[in-house]
Motif scaffolding. Sequence first.
Motif, short mmCIF file in Angstrom:
data_model
loop_
_atom_site.label_atom_id
_atom_site.label_comp_id
_atom_site.label_asym_id
_atom_site.label_seq_id
_atom_site.Cartn_x
_atom_site.Cartn_y
_atom_site.Cartn_z
N VAL A 101 0.84 -1.20 0.00
CA VAL A 101 0.00 0.00 0.00
C VAL A 101 0.87 1.25 0.00
N LEU A 102 0.53 2.20 -0.87
CA LEU A 102 1.17 3.51 -0.89
C LEU A 102 0.18 4.51 -0.32
N GLU A 103 0.56 5.16 0.78
CA GLU A 103 -0.32 6.12 1.45
C GLU A 103 0.09 7.54 1.08
N LEU A 104 -0.92 8.34 0.70
CA LEU A 104 -0.69 9.72 0.29
C LEU A 104 -1.58 10.64 1.10
N PRO A 110 2.69 15.37 -3.07
CA PRO A 110 2.28 14.56 -4.23
C PRO A 110 0.77 14.57 -4.39
N ARG A 111 0.32 14.34 -5.62
CA ARG A 111 -1.11 14.37 -5.93
C ARG A 111 -1.45 13.17 -6.79
N ALA A 112 -2.58 12.55 -6.51
CA ALA A 112 -3.02 11.39 -7.29
C ALA A 112 -4.18 11.80 -8.18
N LEU A 113 -4.08 11.45 -9.47
CA LEU A 113 -5.18 11.65 -10.42
C LEU A 113 -5.82 10.28 -10.64
N LEU A 119 -6.70 15.39 -0.31
CA LEU A 119 -6.97 16.77 -0.67
C LEU A 119 -7.64 17.49 0.50
N PRO A 120 -7.40 18.79 0.65
CA PRO A 120 -8.05 19.53 1.72
C PRO A 120 -9.58 19.40 1.65
N GLY A 121 -10.19 19.10 2.79
CA GLY A 121 -11.65 19.01 2.84
C GLY A 121 -12.23 17.69 2.40
N GLU A 122 -11.40 16.75 1.98
CA GLU A 122 -11.90 15.46 1.54
C GLU A 122 -11.38 14.35 2.47
N GLY A 123 -12.21 13.35 2.70
CA GLY A 123 -11.85 12.26 3.58
C GLY A 123 -10.92 11.26 2.92
N ASP A 124 -10.58 10.22 3.69
CA ASP A 124 -9.71 9.17 3.18
C ASP A 124 -10.41 8.36 2.09
N VAL A 125 -9.66 7.95 1.09
CA VAL A 125 -10.19 7.16 -0.02
C VAL A 125 -9.24 6.00 -0.27
N ASP A 126 -9.79 4.80 -0.38
CA ASP A 126 -9.00 3.64 -0.79
C ASP A 126 -9.17 3.44 -2.29
#
Length: 307
Positions: free
Chosen positions: A157-160, A190-193, A163-170
Amino acid sequence: MSLQVLRRGSVPLFRAWRSHVLERLPPRASLLGSLVPAVGWVPDFLTPSAPAFPGTGVFEAIRATPRERLATDVQRLSSHRRPPAWVRQLADGDRDTLDTVADTLAAYHDIAVTPFADRMRAVLDADRARRIDIMARAGIGALLAGLHPHAHWREPVLELPGLPGEGDVDFHLEGRGLLLCGHVFCGPRPRALLNDVDTPVLIYPPLRDPRTNDLVREPAPAHAAKSLATLLGRTRAAVLQALADPGGHTTTQLARHLGISNASASQHAAALRATGLVTSLRQANTVLHTTTALGTSLLSAPQNSSA
């Protein structure tokens, strides 16, 4: 992402670039602000991950965005703030509106990106060479573990940071792989698209050398012309050729490869760097040297032979 940097206006690293761009913005550039917030999520249709570059199709890919995807992106954008009426026309699949967006993006690209492409490429090439070296020596786990202080690799698992105001997402790759993309305008994290359509992309800020921080070049130092004049020496040409390897060379590796002293290797690399043919990236006690786009072009240019 460069639009976000432009809107925030408080990033010292890009002060000269921002001043240059603001003086030349196209008349309709303000409409892009309705789609691109200063921070946070950017509509996915503006960042197609297909291997298409500005000269060969990325704006055409934006123009061809399906209506369903436009509607989904506008709906998500609307959950953060109320967009103007013309953005809602995008959600209805209005092709003229989409063409206007693509045309404005292309005009912005010509001002904000194209003039600085070589400088950006030098930064990214140096970073890529460093990442390739880490992966070759220690494997993909070491690459991911050292990608960024805010990225944590706990196999598998890579944890990042979110985004501000958004919860955790798997997000499960499900065999699709992950494209690692250094980006000059990424920002400090870093940012994930991620979506269900495109290739998953992880964008990260590249390693930077203080000598290549500014995208707007200062006038060349007086000794640059002299350095360029000495470039044609046999040893220096061999140094440039050696540094064209995808992974580049540290000063020690370069000296060993060419059978010269470390001091000599460092001197030749410095001269090539002064003329814009090589970029150097220091990390801990080593310096990794790679050719820039200009250096690579010089090596690949046809050579005149004499009888």
